[in-house]
Design an enzyme around this catalytic site. Structure first.
Site, PDB file in Angstrom:
ATOM      1  CG  ASP A 150      -1.900   1.101   1.288  1.00 12.20           C
ATOM      2  OD1 ASP A 150      -1.763   2.054   0.488  1.00 12.20           O
ATOM      3  OD2 ASP A 150      -2.824   1.032   2.108  1.00 12.20           O
ATOM      4  CD  GLU A 163     -20.167   2.307   7.737  1.00 11.14           C
ATOM      5  OE1 GLU A 163     -19.775   2.832   6.674  1.00 11.14           O
ATOM      6  OE2 GLU A 163     -19.931   2.779   8.857  1.00 11.14           O
ATOM      7  CB  CYS A 203     -24.134   3.307  20.900  1.00  8.76           C
ATOM      8  SG  CYS A 203     -22.841   4.464  21.407  1.00  8.76           S
TER       9      CYS A 203
END
Length: 341
Positions: free
Chosen positions: A63, A245, A286
């Site tokens: 990376d 997500e 939360c």
């Protein structure tokens, strides 16, 4: 009730990476995913666990951001260096932008200087960079070339974000195209260029264009050999890292489909940054986030029922330094037990 309980125990695979430690034939492990999901933390932690059961382990970052040095609090470069506090775990960070220049310099110096001041170095470099994906391909080839000369029992790649990683894995095809183009130019202009270079004293080290092309062909053979190993599930696997997500799940699905098309094994997913608010928690944000995460965790369970899915909690502190990485790595092997919801 947690999402894990929604899948029957007898139908689900072990929610850990213990299977990677048990697979003694494993030689190459790639860790990848979308940017910001905890790839480096996961790859460092997996390397720590593998170092407990293997003679020698090498952790390589491909990376450009290079976070290994930050994770361990120790400077790494393009040469393998032992990580402080370990006797059999080393790390290195490869600069993806440096490998083509190094290869084309072929005898010292940089750019135009290495080609006798004729500007040929710049031309060859521009040609190489004009082929889409060749930077990823060549840097990966350089990594493999270095790795092949070293003797490590298992090698872990902390890869670049998804798009770069997928291009990395296409490097044999890209390199073939690059070599074909260079060979074509050599056929057309090689005699003339060699003649000009001969009059100017030639390339540094007494090399000619044919020798440079020969080096690239040798590099291609190395790639072909290691690429065959990458497609062997006994030797190679890819660990996908994501968060619960939509975008991360979408990237993970795309990556798994592409890996399958490349015939590269993948059967482990690490889901990071999960919230587990207690039953009496007063944090409404939360609870709302946990509700969203449970929705995507359920989707992950349905999509990847034949995968080892590891659930990792959101921590209150950054995971940096040997001690914290070791603590985090334990949860890859011994599943985290959340408080009762």
């Amino acid at each position: 009730m947690s999402s894990a309980a929604m899948v029957k125990a007898e139908d689900s695979l072990e929610p850990t990476l213990q299977n990677l430690l048990d697979q003694k034939t494993l030689r190459w492990v790639f860790v990848g995913g979308k940017g910001g999901v905890g790839k480096t933390t996961t790859s460092c932690s997996l390397a720590i666990q593998l170092a407990k059961v293997r003679k020698s382990v090498l952790l390589i970052s491909t990376d450009p951001a290079h976070n290994l040095s930050d994770a361990f609090g120790q400077k790494f470069g393009k040469e393998a260096r032992l990580i402080d506090g370990f006797t059999n775990l080393s790390a290195m960070e490869i600069d993806p932008n440096g490998s083509i220049q190094d290869l084309l310099a072929a005898g010292g110096g940089q750019g135009d200087d290495s080609m006798g001041g004729l500007g040929i170095g710049g031309m060859m470099q521009d040609l190489a960079f004009s082929i889409p994906g060749v930077d990823e391909a060549m840097s990966f080839a350089e990594v493999l070339k270095q790795v092949k000369s070293l003797s490590y029992e298992v090698i872990i790649f902390d890869t670049a974000p998804t798009g770069h990683t997928l291009r990395f894995l296409q490097f044999p095809t890209v390199l073939e195209k690059a070599l074909a183009k260079l060979a074509q130019l050599s056929t057309q202009f090689g005699p003339m260029l060699n003649s000009i270079l001969g009059g100017r004293g030639g390339l540094p080290g007494g090399q000619n264009l044919d020798e440079i092309l020969s080096k690239m062909e040798s590099l291609r053979e190395t790639i072909a050999e290691v690429n065959a190993q990458f497609k062997d599930a006994d030797l190679t696997t890819f660990v996908c890292v994501c968060i619960a997500e939509f975008l991360s799940l979408y990237e993970t699905e795309r990556m798994i489909q592409e890996l399958t098309s490349y015939h590269i094994d993948t059967h482990c997913i690490v889901v990071n940054q999960l919230l587990f608010p207690g039953k009496d928690s007063s944090c409404e944000q939360c609870k709302a986030r946990r509700k969203m995460q449970k929705k995507y965790l359920n989707e992950i369970e349905e999509l990847y029922e034949d995968f080892n899915v590891v659930r990792m909690p959101m921590l209150v502190e950054e995971v940096r330094g040997k001690e914290k990485l070791e603590k985090f790595s334990d949860m890859l092997i011994h599943p985290y037990v959340p408080p009762q919801e």
